[in-house]
Design an enzyme around this catalytic site. Structure first.
Site, PDB file in Angstrom:
ATOM      1  CD  GLU A  97       1.494   2.467  71.492  1.00 25.29           C
ATOM      2  OE1 GLU A  97       2.160   1.576  70.950  1.00 25.29           O
ATOM      3  OE2 GLU A  97       0.681   2.244  72.411  1.00 25.29           O
ATOM      4  CD  GLU A 136      -3.930   2.395  71.321  1.00 23.27           C
ATOM      5  OE1 GLU A 136      -3.411   1.315  71.726  1.00 23.27           O
ATOM      6  OE2 GLU A 136      -3.640   2.931  70.248  1.00 23.27           O
TER       7      GLU A 136
HETATM    8  C1  BG6 Z   1      -0.816  -0.108  70.998  1.00 25.36           C
HETATM    9  C2  BG6 Z   1      -1.105   0.255  69.581  1.00 25.36           C
HETATM   10  O1  BG6 Z   1       0.535  -0.399  71.089  1.00 25.36           O
HETATM   11  O2  BG6 Z   1      -1.412  -1.215  71.554  1.00 25.36           O
HETATM   12  C3  BG6 Z   1      -2.242  -0.490  68.925  1.00 25.36           C
HETATM   13  O3  BG6 Z   1      -1.285   1.637  69.432  1.00 25.36           O
HETATM   14  C4  BG6 Z   1      -2.228  -1.918  69.422  1.00 25.36           C
HETATM   15  O4  BG6 Z   1      -2.097  -0.386  67.545  1.00 25.36           O
HETATM   16  C5  BG6 Z   1      -2.468  -1.910  70.924  1.00 25.36           C
HETATM   17  O5  BG6 Z   1      -3.113  -2.764  68.764  1.00 25.36           O
HETATM   18  C6  BG6 Z   1      -2.524  -3.281  71.533  1.00 25.36           C
HETATM   19  O6  BG6 Z   1      -1.378  -3.986  71.200  1.00 25.36           O
HETATM   20  P1  BG6 Z   1      -1.425  -5.434  70.543  1.00 25.36           P
HETATM   21  O7  BG6 Z   1      -0.020  -5.753  70.228  1.00 25.36           O
HETATM   22  O8  BG6 Z   1      -2.044  -6.317  71.545  1.00 25.36           O
HETATM   23  O9  BG6 Z   1      -2.287  -5.290  69.318  1.00 25.36           O
END
Ligand code: BG6
Length: 471
Positions: A165, A368
């Site tokens: 990211e 993700e």
């Molecule tokens: C992404 C990141 O932005 O989303 C992760 O790569 C992150 O590190 C995931 O945990 C979910 O976001 P959040 O803010 O709910 O933890």
């Protein structure tokens, strides 16, 4: 587009899930690990420190065995830079090298392919003190780190991701706890895009180095991609959507694939006196890095309308507040939201996959995707999370439609394999298939429990995505 029949998931499709070092490992100052920017930041009010997390550092064998039980073909995890190079450069920490050797070997023992993210939000604190990504030397720091990883793990790691990211580091760094500005900085936008430029050069050089040192390995970027919709059929809303897509999405993929700045972004930077400075050799370096695939994180889409120049920037990874002069972010009334306010758009997932593939024509791995929610452990040790199953069902269905549309998919790694600490919402916002028995501030037993989604995902993997039905 309607289809009479659906194409299957590829035979060797990589089903698995993801984590990142600073959110899952804990042991943040153990066995010689140096602090990272995450260890020295002030955590958001009401959220846990990052010293224990899910304690994977001490429990990786149990965790990987659980992943194997689900049938994982791949495990995406990140290597903590300051665990293997405590000061970011210089001396290597043998214990750190050993830890990731163990994790990789444990994966291979279970026939799980390690997919390694080289950098996931955790700049060594020692390098932050030397100017972080603002310092042009950061390119060489990263390249040296890459070399140490390739030398030590390249015999077994065949899939690499460069920077997680990078677009979010640039757009919402303060929320993630990563933005370090030099003292007295007056043009924050320019400095941020200079940092971004250094990361882009570092990424390109790391991709070239990977191909040189590890000819059989594959490497790609891992931005957070969210297709941006225009709020209406007013032509000027489409201009706003094009602007936001360029600044949020295409800048990063255009750079990774073509080594060239997106023209809309460059013009935006010119307008704001924020164009990054090119150092000698940068242009050639940017052209020299070629990804073998595209990895991206997908959580939702965005919707924008014409900017009137008064909107504020910022937000978090999914809740952008828009960009002054480029686009105003608006809510999409057609979409539901998670308990934490992120919009849910499974069809947007297909839209995004189609768009990315038609722009870049490289195989895609989803690095993700997932639902952050409050989960409850029942007295008999169960976690009923039908909401997570539903979220994943809908997204996997759309991924299959995208495959039928002709998108070349390599794998799917939802966030997250196991509960871990969220970037800014702490432990309470859980994503995992595996429940970790701890609260925000009470570490409890840290025991692992299989959520309902664990059993469901096992079934999905065993059927190679054919059986998405409820449990
Ligand atoms: C992404 C990141 O932005 O989303 C992760 O790569 C992150 O590190 C995931 O945990 C979910 O976001 P959040 O803010 O709910 O933890």
């Amino acid at each position: 587009m309607f289809h009479k029949s659906l194409k299957p998931f590829p035979k060797d499709f990589l089903w698995g899930a993801s984590t990142s070092a600073y959110q899952v490992e804990g042991a943040n100052l153990e066995d010689g690990k140096g602090p990272s920017c995450q260890d020295v930041k002030k955590v958001p009010e009401g959220t846990s420190e990052l010293d224990v997390c899910a304690d994977q550092y001490h429990r990786y064998k149990e965790d990987i065995a659980l992943m194997a039980e689900m049938g994982f073909k791949v495990y995406r995890f990140s290597i903590s830079w300051s665990r293997i190079l405590p000061k970011g450069t210089g001396e290597v920490n043998p214990k750190g090298i050993e830890y990731y050797n163990n994790v990789i070997d444990e994966c291979l023992k279970h026939d799980i392919v390690p997919l390694v993210t080289m950098f996931h939000f955790d700049m060594p604190a020692a390098l932050d003190e030397r100017g972080s990504w603002s310092n042009p030397e950061s390119v060489d720091w990263f390249l040296n780190f890459a070399k140490v990883m390739f030398e030590n793990y390249g015999d077994r790691v065949k899939y690499w991701l460069t920077i997680n990211e990078q677009n979010m580091l640039t757009l919402v760094g303060p929320v993630i706890g990563t933005l370090r500005l030099p003292e007295g900085c007056t043009n924050v936008l320019k400095e941020t895009y200079q940092q971004n430029h250094h990361m882009l050069v570092a990424q390109a050089k790391a991709m070239a180095l990977c191909h040189k040192m590890l000819p059989g390995a594959k490497i790609g970027p891992a931005p957070n991609i969210a297709l941006i919709y225009p709020n209406s059929n007013k032509p000027e809303d489409t201009i706003a959507a094009q602007n936001m897509n360029a600044v949020r999405n295409w800048l990063y993929l255009d750079m990774a694939v073509y080594g060239k700045y997106n023209n809309l972004v460059w013009s935006y930077l010119e307008e704001h006196d924020a164009c990054p400075e090119f150092h000698e050799g940068d242009e050639e370096a940017l052209l020299s890095g070629h990804p073998d695939f595209i990895g991206f994180n997908y959580y939702s889409t965005g919707t924008v309308e014409l900017s009137d120049g008064t909107e504020e920037g910022g937000g978090d990874q999914q809740n952008s507040r828009g960009l002054p002069g480029m686009a105003r972010n608006v809510k999409n009334p057609n979409l539901m939201k998670t308990e934490f306010g992120w919009e849910i758009d499974p069809i947007g997932f297909r839209n995004t996959l189609r768009e990315v593939y038609s722009r870049y024509r490289l195989p895609i791995v989803i690095t993700e995707n997932g639902l952050g929610a409050y989960d409850t452990l029942t007295e008999d040790g169960k976690v009923h999370d039908p909401y997570r199953i539903k979220y994943l069902q809908e997204h996997i269905k759309q991924m299959r439609l995208a495959i039928t549309d002709g998108v070349e998919m390599m794998g799917y790694c939802p966030w997250s394999a196991i509960d871990l600490i969220s970037t800014h919402e702490g432990m309470k916002k859980r994503y995992g298939f595996i429940y970790v028995d701890r609260d925000e501030f009470d570490l409890k037993t840290l025991n692992r429990y299989r959520k309902d989604s664990f059993f469901w995902y096992k079934k999905v993997i065993a059927s190679n995505g054919e059986d998405l039905s409820d449990l």
